[in-house]
Design an enzyme around this catalytic site. Sequence first.
Site, PDB file in Angstrom:
ATOM      1  N   ASN A   1       0.691  -0.880  -0.249  1.00  0.00           N
ATOM      2  CA  ASN A   1      -0.146  -0.356   0.286  1.00  0.00           C
ATOM      3  C   ASN A   1       0.918   1.218   0.017  1.00  0.00           C
ATOM      4  O   ASN A   1       1.556   1.467   0.764  1.00  0.00           O
ATOM      5  CB  ASN A   1      -1.281  -0.038   1.463  1.00  0.00           C
ATOM      6  N   TRP A   2       1.092   1.669  -1.277  1.00  0.00           N
ATOM      7  CA  TRP A   2       2.081   3.103  -1.491  1.00  0.00           C
ATOM      8  C   TRP A   2       1.528   4.078  -0.776  1.00  0.00           C
ATOM      9  O   TRP A   2       2.021   5.633  -0.829  1.00  0.00           O
ATOM     10  CB  TRP A   2       1.942   3.514  -2.616  1.00  0.00           C
ATOM     11  N   LYS A   3      -0.007   4.405  -0.291  1.00  0.00           N
ATOM     12  CA  LYS A   3      -0.122   5.342   0.645  1.00  0.00           C
ATOM     13  C   LYS A   3      -0.083   6.445  -0.525  1.00  0.00           C
ATOM     14  O   LYS A   3       0.053   7.065  -1.377  1.00  0.00           O
ATOM     15  CB  LYS A   3       0.156   5.559   1.496  1.00  0.00           C
TER      16      LYS A   3
ATOM     17  N   HIS B   1      -9.749   1.305   5.132  1.00  0.00           N
ATOM     18  CA  HIS B   1      -8.112   1.224   5.647  1.00  0.00           C
ATOM     19  C   HIS B   1      -8.896   1.809   6.947  1.00  0.00           C
ATOM     20  O   HIS B   1      -9.637   3.348   6.571  1.00  0.00           O
ATOM     21  CB  HIS B   1      -7.064   1.886   4.490  1.00  0.00           C
TER      22      HIS B   1
ATOM     23  N   GLU C   1      -6.448   4.542   7.906  1.00  0.00           N
ATOM     24  CA  GLU C   1      -6.133   5.614   7.821  1.00  0.00           C
ATOM     25  C   GLU C   1      -7.815   6.508   6.774  1.00  0.00           C
ATOM     26  O   GLU C   1      -7.735   8.225   7.547  1.00  0.00           O
ATOM     27  CB  GLU C   1      -5.023   6.273   6.755  1.00  0.00           C
TER      28      GLU C   1
ATOM     29  N   GLU D   1      -5.303  -5.101  10.281  1.00  0.00           N
ATOM     30  CA  GLU D   1      -4.419  -3.797  10.892  1.00  0.00           C
ATOM     31  C   GLU D   1      -4.649  -3.540  11.931  1.00  0.00           C
ATOM     32  O   GLU D   1      -5.322  -2.275  12.264  1.00  0.00           O
ATOM     33  CB  GLU D   1      -4.458  -3.063   9.203  1.00  0.00           C
TER      34      GLU D   1
ATOM     35  N   GLY E   1       2.136   2.442  10.350  1.00  0.00           N
ATOM     36  CA  GLY E   1       3.305   3.233  10.834  1.00  0.00           C
ATOM     37  C   GLY E   1       3.970   3.653  12.478  1.00  0.00           C
ATOM     38  O   GLY E   1       4.911   4.842  12.039  1.00  0.00           O
TER      39      GLY E   1
ATOM     40  N   SER F   1       3.711  -2.317  10.302  1.00  0.00           N
ATOM     41  CA  SER F   1       4.735  -2.027  10.072  1.00  0.00           C
ATOM     42  C   SER F   1       5.517  -3.746   9.890  1.00  0.00           C
ATOM     43  O   SER F   1       6.125  -4.052  10.731  1.00  0.00           O
ATOM     44  CB  SER F   1       5.427  -1.737  12.086  1.00  0.00           C
TER      45      SER F   1
ATOM     46  N   GLY G   1       2.715  -1.070   4.113  1.00  0.00           N
ATOM     47  CA  GLY G   1       2.818   0.311   4.094  1.00  0.00           C
ATOM     48  C   GLY G   1       4.413   0.626   3.810  1.00  0.00           C
ATOM     49  O   GLY G   1       5.043   0.668   2.352  1.00  0.00           O
ATOM     50  N   GLY G   2       4.576   0.820   4.885  1.00  0.00           N
ATOM     51  CA  GLY G   2       6.497   1.717   4.366  1.00  0.00           C
ATOM     52  C   GLY G   2       7.293   1.223   3.006  1.00  0.00           C
ATOM     53  O   GLY G   2       7.771   1.471   3.110  1.00  0.00           O
TER      54      GLY G   2
HETATM   55  P1  13P Z   1       3.529  -0.247   7.548  1.00  0.00           P
HETATM   56  O1  13P Z   1       3.545  -1.121   7.218  1.00  0.00           O
HETATM   57  O2  13P Z   1       3.881   1.198   6.929  1.00  0.00           O
HETATM   58  O3  13P Z   1       3.332   0.869   9.371  1.00  0.00           O
HETATM   59  O4  13P Z   1       1.780   0.573   7.025  1.00  0.00           O
HETATM   60  C1  13P Z   1       0.618  -0.949   7.608  1.00  0.00           C
HETATM   61  C2  13P Z   1      -0.596  -0.349   6.432  1.00  0.00           C
HETATM   62  O5  13P Z   1      -1.391   0.249   6.663  1.00  0.00           O
HETATM   63  C3  13P Z   1      -0.682  -0.668   5.193  1.00  0.00           C
HETATM   64  O6  13P Z   1      -2.255  -0.796   4.752  1.00  0.00           O
END
Ligand code: 13P
Length: 251
Positions: A9-11, A95, A97, A167, A173, A213, A234-235
């Site tokens: 997920n590149w956000k 998600h 977020e 999640e 994050g 993470s 994510g990251g």
């Molecule tokens: P991180 O891997 O940056 O913690 O993000 C997880 C996430 O929200 C994937 O959708």
Amino acid sequence: MRKPFIAGNWKMNLTTREATALAKKLVESLAGVTQVEIGIAPVYTVLPAVAAVVRGSNVQLLAQNLFWVDSGAYTGEVSGPMLKDAGCSHVIVGHSERRQHFGETDESVNKKLKAAFASGLVPIFCVGETLAEREQGRTFAVVERQVKGGLQDIPATDAAKIVVAYEPVWAIGTGKTATPAQAQEVHAQIRSLLARLYGQELADQVRIQYGGSVKADNIAELMQQPDLDGALVGGASLKADSFTAIVRFQG
Ligand code: 13P
């Protein structure tokens, strides 16, 4: 029997040049991987450019969100048919977020899941508790409400195709990954809830990803858990080498 599914997920990151460069590297570094299903979810604006890069490869294109009406006067929104047109096979729905910052509710998540199925997109349906909810011992109550609310009136024929992503909000994050045991506990609870809603056979088919993470150095032990069927990253999905190492966790 459940093929692991690892998605990035590149956000809200990467311009067209950066996104296509990363996608090109991944197509090369992940070529030949057949034992894991792979996906990347770029921002809307770069979907067609990234689609052109991944076409014909084992890297699938995911969107990060959708709206539930196909077209019309909804300024700023993007629909399922438009995402299909842009080359997406999957879409992330609910998600944390989006729940946190954009007012997403179990009701809107339910509408979006239905819209995804109606457009022929496979939804990656995200659930997870906040730190406060975990500390109050409400983790499973929250996840149960999210799963039941999201899947309201969704028939088994559709539910069988869904991918669930657990999640925990406190792990996203933050560098604080859930322990394999913490993740497994909730994954098993989600699977038994799916069995109560749709029967054991369907529940045994549905893949449940873990997100929060995930890194190259913790993916292997997470994946050893019986009810962990992949990851939503994510990251660590924003760099070709770390995402490649995660997807190639089996060596
Ligand atoms: P991180 O891997 O940056 O913690 O993000 C997880 C996430 O929200 C994937 O959708």
